[in-house]
Design an enzyme around this catalytic site. Structure first.
Site, mmCIF file in Angstrom:
data_model
loop_
_atom_site.group_PDB
_atom_site.id
_atom_site.type_symbol
_atom_site.label_atom_id
_atom_site.label_comp_id
_atom_site.label_asym_id
_atom_site.label_seq_id
_atom_site.Cartn_x
_atom_site.Cartn_y
_atom_site.Cartn_z
ATOM 1 N N LYS A 67 0.748 5.252 -1.360
ATOM 2 C CA LYS A 67 1.785 4.907 -0.406
ATOM 3 C C LYS A 67 2.711 3.817 -0.938
ATOM 4 C CE LYS A 67 -0.820 4.366 3.273
ATOM 5 N NZ LYS A 67 -1.362 3.922 4.523
ATOM 6 N N ARG A 68 2.118 2.919 -1.713
ATOM 7 C CA ARG A 68 2.872 1.745 -2.137
ATOM 8 C C ARG A 68 4.129 2.116 -2.935
ATOM 9 N NH1 ARG A 68 -1.331 -0.551 -4.877
ATOM 10 N NH2 ARG A 68 -2.742 0.603 -3.542
#
Ligand code: GLU
Length: 527
Positions: A252-253
């Site tokens: 996600k980062r």
């Protein structure tokens, strides 16, 4: 008979990697005429998210991966939600204990943490030290009777070489001495993933387990469980990881990884599926094409062609797929429009002298049909703006009046017809024309008179009538054709080259034509 399953845990959105797992399962199953199951693995009660299962189902259905069995599609192997099958797991955990393949463990979380810290200090791999395996049957019973919480651990038979064939990775070998005694039942009486997964894959008669590579280290534990139960081991295929551009594991980062968010941003399901299919799989050498429908993917798919190395997730490529797919889908509309041209508008090809556009005139159908193909191809090649296709009638008119230019000019189709849709900005200087003797005064007068005349004209659809009416006006005003027709054409299009004045009036219709002429008069008066 192939039976596969997609077995997500409802812990949030559907990850791009999860969708790829579902897709490869789906493609493999449909190719072999098998059955594709959806099973919800919700035994980790701490990670559940309200509504996640419904979202998940909605998402895989939206992208077209319809499952054959699963929640809301109950068949003989349900229920398909693991939290509704807990009795089954307990029964099998007890059976493992009885047969010596599992044991109760009463170690507290504090003791386990201490043990792991010690192992880290000694540079040993973290592994349960089997303290509770040494307990006698009586000691175990006494602890259970005293209500001391326990888990059930798998008793891994150490000192063995275990190998299995993976459809993607080939032969995989493990030494069982390196495998930890996995917890199978937790103290909350829910099974862990490992036990529930094996019990269900057996009971649901799964023939092929196709899943992410992160589960590869769990596979020997699972194989040992199948053997402990005396069950057949399914076939395995572990799909490579998805990576960020910097080759780290996709997370996600570094950007959006949820399928739902791509759908809500407007990416079309076909593009998402096409893009994801090619993340780690390719139909093979010599296959240049990159655009595939789900149906085509089914035909081409093979587990053998799935790559071993991780696949880079490149979002720009998704944008490209989305562009191509939108174009492709949009062109279906164009094909429908072209068909309509066939049945509705036929150009009289003798229009050199008297241009007449008629509806339902079948005389030149064949001729027009030939051109229609080319016209359509040109529209497709140039990606006609979708907003131009909303008003079919206007598009038809824009196309038939521009037919030759569209076919011959290298200009983009949108450039050739934009003034049918957007009211042009009039440059008064363009209306005036020395060569044709169009002065400001003549232009204004002619435009004013033409408004009066056109207002009275009932049938704008009849091109011949339009022509005769305006030629009459030219004669009445004692002008040359160009002195009246040029200002009108500029008023309607504001471009040097366009279809003729009569065609433009016909195409735009009375109201729009008069509006454009009026604003040109104003522009001239203010200049
Ligand atoms: N529940 C597991 C997951 O969320 C399934 C893994 C498997 O397919 O065995 O990925």
């Amino acid at each position: 008979m192939t039976r596969t399953r997609f077995a997500p845990s409802p812990t949030g959105y559907l990850h791009i990697g999860g969708l790829r797992t579902a897709l490869y399962n789906y493609l493999y199953t449909k190719k072999t005429d098998g059955t594709f199951l959806l099973r919800i693995e919700d035994t980790d009660r701490t990670r559940l998210i309200e509504g996640a299962m419904e979202h998940l189902i909605d998402t895989i259905e939206r992208v077209g991966l319809h499952y054959d069995e699963g929640p809301a599609k109950e068949a003989n192997h349900g229920p398909y939600i693991q939290s509704e099958r807990t009795d089954l797991y307990r029964k099998y955990a007890d059976q493992l204990i009885k047969n010596g393949h599992a044991y109760h463990c009463f170690c507290t979380p504090e003791r386990l943490t201490e043990m792991r810290e010690q192992q880290a200090k000694n540079k040993q791999a973290p592994m349960y030290d089997r303290t509770c395996l040494k307990l006698s049957a009586d000691e175990v019973k006494a602890k259970i009777d005293a209500g001391i919480p326990s888990v059930i651990r798998q008793k891994i038979p150490h000192g063995r070489q275990l190998s299995f064939h993976d459809h993607i990775r080939g032969n995989v070998n493990f030494n069982t001495s390196t495998i930890d005694d996995q917890v199978l039942m937790k103290s909350d009486n829910f099974p862990t993933y490992h036990l529930a997964n094996v019990v269900d894959d057996h009971h649901m008669e799964i023939s092929h387990v196709i899943r992410g590579e992160e589960w590869l280290p769990s596979t020997p534990k699972h194989i040992l469980l199948y053997k402990a139960f005396g069950w057949d081991v399914p076939e395995f295929a572990h799909i490579p990881l998805l990576l960020n551009k910097d080759k780290s594991k996709l997370s996600k980062r570094q950007g959006d990884v949820s399928v739902e968010s791509y759908l809500s941003k407007g990416y079309c399901p076909e593009a998402i599926i096409n893009f994801i299919a090619l993340l780690g799989w390719h139909p093979g050498e010599g296959e240049e094409n990159e655009i595939y429908t789900l149906e085509e993917l089914i035909n081409l798919f093979s587990l053998k062609k799935v790559h071993k190395a991780g696949a880079i997730f490149d979002i720009e490529k998704l944008d490209w797929f989305n562009y191509i797919w939108n174009k492709k889908k949009h062109n279906k509309n164009l094909a429908a429009i072209a068909k309509e041209i066939d049945s509705k508008v036929i150009i009289e090809l003798n229009h050199k002298k008297e241009p007449v556009y008629t509806f339902q005139n079948l005389k030149y159908e064949q001729e027009f049909n030939n051109k229609r193909g080319e016209l359509l191809k040109k529209m497709v090649d140039n990606y006609l703006k979708p907003e131009y296709t909303q008003d079919h009638d206007l598009l038809l008119k824009a196309l038939v009046t521009n037919e030759d230019k569209i076919l011959k000019s290298s200009l983009e189709i949108n450039e050739l017809i934009h003034f049918f849709y957007e009211r042009p900005h009039i440059d008064p200087a363009m209306v005036l024309n020395e060569k044709m003797k169009v002065s400001k005064e003549i232009a204004i007068k002619g435009l004013q008179k033409s408004i009066d005349t056109l207002k009275k004209l009932k049938d704008f659809e009849d091109l011949k009538k339009l022509q005769h009416t305006l030629i009459d006006l030219v004669q009445k005003m004692e002008l040359k054709n160009g002195q009246l027709l040029w200002p009108i054409r500029v008023a309607l299009t504001a471009v040097q080259f366009s279809p003729g004045t009569f065609e433009m009036l016909w195409a735009l219709g009375k109201d729009e034509s008069i509006k454009r002429i009026k604003s040109t008069i104003e522009a001239l008066q203010n200049s």
